[in-house]
Design an enzyme around this catalytic site. Sequence first.
Site, PDB file in Angstrom:
ATOM      1  N   ARG A 101       7.824   3.699  -1.112  1.00  0.00           N
ATOM      2  CA  ARG A 101       6.312   4.385  -1.789  1.00  0.00           C
ATOM      3  C   ARG A 101       6.982   6.040  -2.885  1.00  0.00           C
ATOM      4  NH1 ARG A 101       1.206   5.767   1.775  1.00  0.00           N
ATOM      5  NH2 ARG A 101       2.511   7.453   2.476  1.00  0.00           N
ATOM      6  N   THR A 105       4.104   9.891  -6.517  1.00  0.00           N
ATOM      7  CA  THR A 105       2.696   9.317  -7.349  1.00  0.00           C
ATOM      8  C   THR A 105       2.240   8.615  -5.904  1.00  0.00           C
ATOM      9  OG1 THR A 105       4.013   7.827  -7.594  1.00  0.00           O
ATOM     10  CG2 THR A 105       4.576   9.480  -9.311  1.00  0.00           C
ATOM     11  N   ASP A 197       5.814   7.596   9.876  1.00  0.00           N
ATOM     12  CA  ASP A 197       6.413   5.965   9.042  1.00  0.00           C
ATOM     13  C   ASP A 197       6.969   5.227   9.868  1.00  0.00           C
ATOM     14  OD1 ASP A 197       8.953   5.402   8.251  1.00  0.00           O
ATOM     15  OD2 ASP A 197       8.511   7.342   6.382  1.00  0.00           O
ATOM     16  N   ASP A 200      10.470   4.479  10.343  1.00  0.00           N
ATOM     17  CA  ASP A 200      11.554   5.768  10.053  1.00  0.00           C
ATOM     18  C   ASP A 200      11.682   5.821  11.663  1.00  0.00           C
ATOM     19  OD1 ASP A 200      12.473   7.378   8.192  1.00  0.00           O
ATOM     20  OD2 ASP A 200      11.188   9.120   8.294  1.00  0.00           O
TER      21      ASP A 200
HETATM   22  C1  PRP Z   1       5.884   2.132   4.093  1.00  0.00           C
HETATM   23  C2  PRP Z   1       5.264   0.559   4.803  1.00  0.00           C
HETATM   24  C3  PRP Z   1       5.019   0.361   3.537  1.00  0.00           C
HETATM   25  C4  PRP Z   1       4.216   0.876   2.561  1.00  0.00           C
HETATM   26  C5  PRP Z   1       2.624   1.382   2.982  1.00  0.00           C
HETATM   27  O1  PRP Z   1       7.269   2.068   3.743  1.00  0.00           O
HETATM   28  O2  PRP Z   1       6.050   0.423   5.434  1.00  0.00           O
HETATM   29  O3  PRP Z   1       6.141  -1.184   2.950  1.00  0.00           O
HETATM   30  O4  PRP Z   1       4.468   2.621   2.667  1.00  0.00           O
HETATM   31  O5  PRP Z   1       1.951   1.657   1.867  1.00  0.00           O
HETATM   32  P1  PRP Z   1       1.304   1.798   0.792  1.00  0.00           P
HETATM   33  O6  PRP Z   1       0.218   0.429   1.288  1.00  0.00           O
HETATM   34  O7  PRP Z   1       0.774   3.293   0.474  1.00  0.00           O
HETATM   35  O8  PRP Z   1       1.748   1.267  -0.215  1.00  0.00           O
HETATM   36  P2  PRP Z   1       7.752   3.811   2.311  1.00  0.00           P
HETATM   37  O9  PRP Z   1       7.442   3.174   1.824  1.00  0.00           O
HETATM   38  O10 PRP Z   1       7.777   4.686   3.795  1.00  0.00           O
HETATM   39  O11 PRP Z   1       9.458   2.665   2.620  1.00  0.00           O
HETATM   40  P3  PRP Z   1      10.665   2.375   3.620  1.00  0.00           P
HETATM   41  O12 PRP Z   1       9.661   0.615   4.599  1.00  0.00           O
HETATM   42  O13 PRP Z   1      11.715   1.642   3.617  1.00  0.00           O
HETATM   43  O14 PRP Z   1       9.460   2.845   4.972  1.00  0.00           O
HETATM   44  N1  URA Z   2       3.928   4.005   5.622  1.00  0.00           N
HETATM   45  C1  URA Z   2       3.958   4.698   6.566  1.00  0.00           C
HETATM   46  O1  URA Z   2       4.919   3.834   7.135  1.00  0.00           O
HETATM   47  N2  URA Z   2       3.041   5.423   7.191  1.00  0.00           N
HETATM   48  C2  URA Z   2       1.391   5.388   6.916  1.00  0.00           C
HETATM   49  O2  URA Z   2       0.796   5.731   7.851  1.00  0.00           O
HETATM   50  C3  URA Z   2       1.745   5.107   5.464  1.00  0.00           C
HETATM   51  C4  URA Z   2       2.796   4.285   5.193  1.00  0.00           C
END
Ligand code: PRP
Ligand code: URA
Length: 209
Positions: A101, A105, A197, A200
């Site tokens: 994400r 944005t 998160d 993380d």
């Molecule tokens: C997080 C999560 C999803 C997304 C959810 O990933 O694991 O993929 O955000 O958000 P959305 O429904 O609003 O699209 P992130 O972008 O943090 O990446 P990561 O898995 O690499 O930590």
């Molecule tokens: N991605 C995450 O890891 N946690 C949230 O709550 C939303 C997006």
Amino acid sequence: MAELVEHPCVQHKLAIIRDVETGHKRFRELATEITEFICYEALKNIKTKEIKVQTPVAVATCRKIDTDIVVVPILRAGVGMLDGILELVPTARVGFVGLYRDEETKLPVTYYERFPPQIHGGTCIIIDPMLATGGSTVAAIDQLKDKGADNIIVICIVTCPEGIELVESAHPDVKIYAAAIDTKLNEKKYIVPGLGDAGDRLFGTSDPE
Ligand code: PRP
Ligand code: URA
């Protein structure tokens, strides 16, 4: 449509994984365990075929799963759920969608895609612990359908009404399974109360220790 898995064993583990005091090792174990339970529920209507099995006593009429299963983790956090699916379906094939994400944005950005051919005709299970705005999940479904997938389900750990609505409006044929449907998103588009998160917490990238 979204189905909540309310079994006490799932809800007990969910309480621990949400806890800010739970470190990355335990978080990873719980993500696997919760995913296995949700997957068990999600596959309850999977296609089976009748087979005959010779037991030491007689021939038994049994059932075997009769569809290819392709699990698709959304990188990176979805990888934390992969072992839970493979524990239950060891013969599943694995595809990957790389999405993150954009911090400004909040929209998904695609950086990787690789699927086995069995997405056509098989059952595809998209896995990502957090279905927040739903943007990442919709993008993953778009990519899978674009490459020929026709039967897709989504397994997440925590979601919220906004995310479910987005997926339902874009892809009404795709069913979502979750351990929790929380109340809302905050201004950073994090699920409230959620679990923070997920990437993380799974991979220890924000641990103070
Ligand atoms: C997080 C999560 C999803 C997304 C959810 O990933 O694991 O993929 O955000 O958000 P959305 O429904 O609003 O699209 P992130 O972008 O943090 O990446 P990561 O898995 O690499 O930590
Ligand atoms: N991605 C995450 O890891 N946690 C949230 O709550 C939303 C997006």
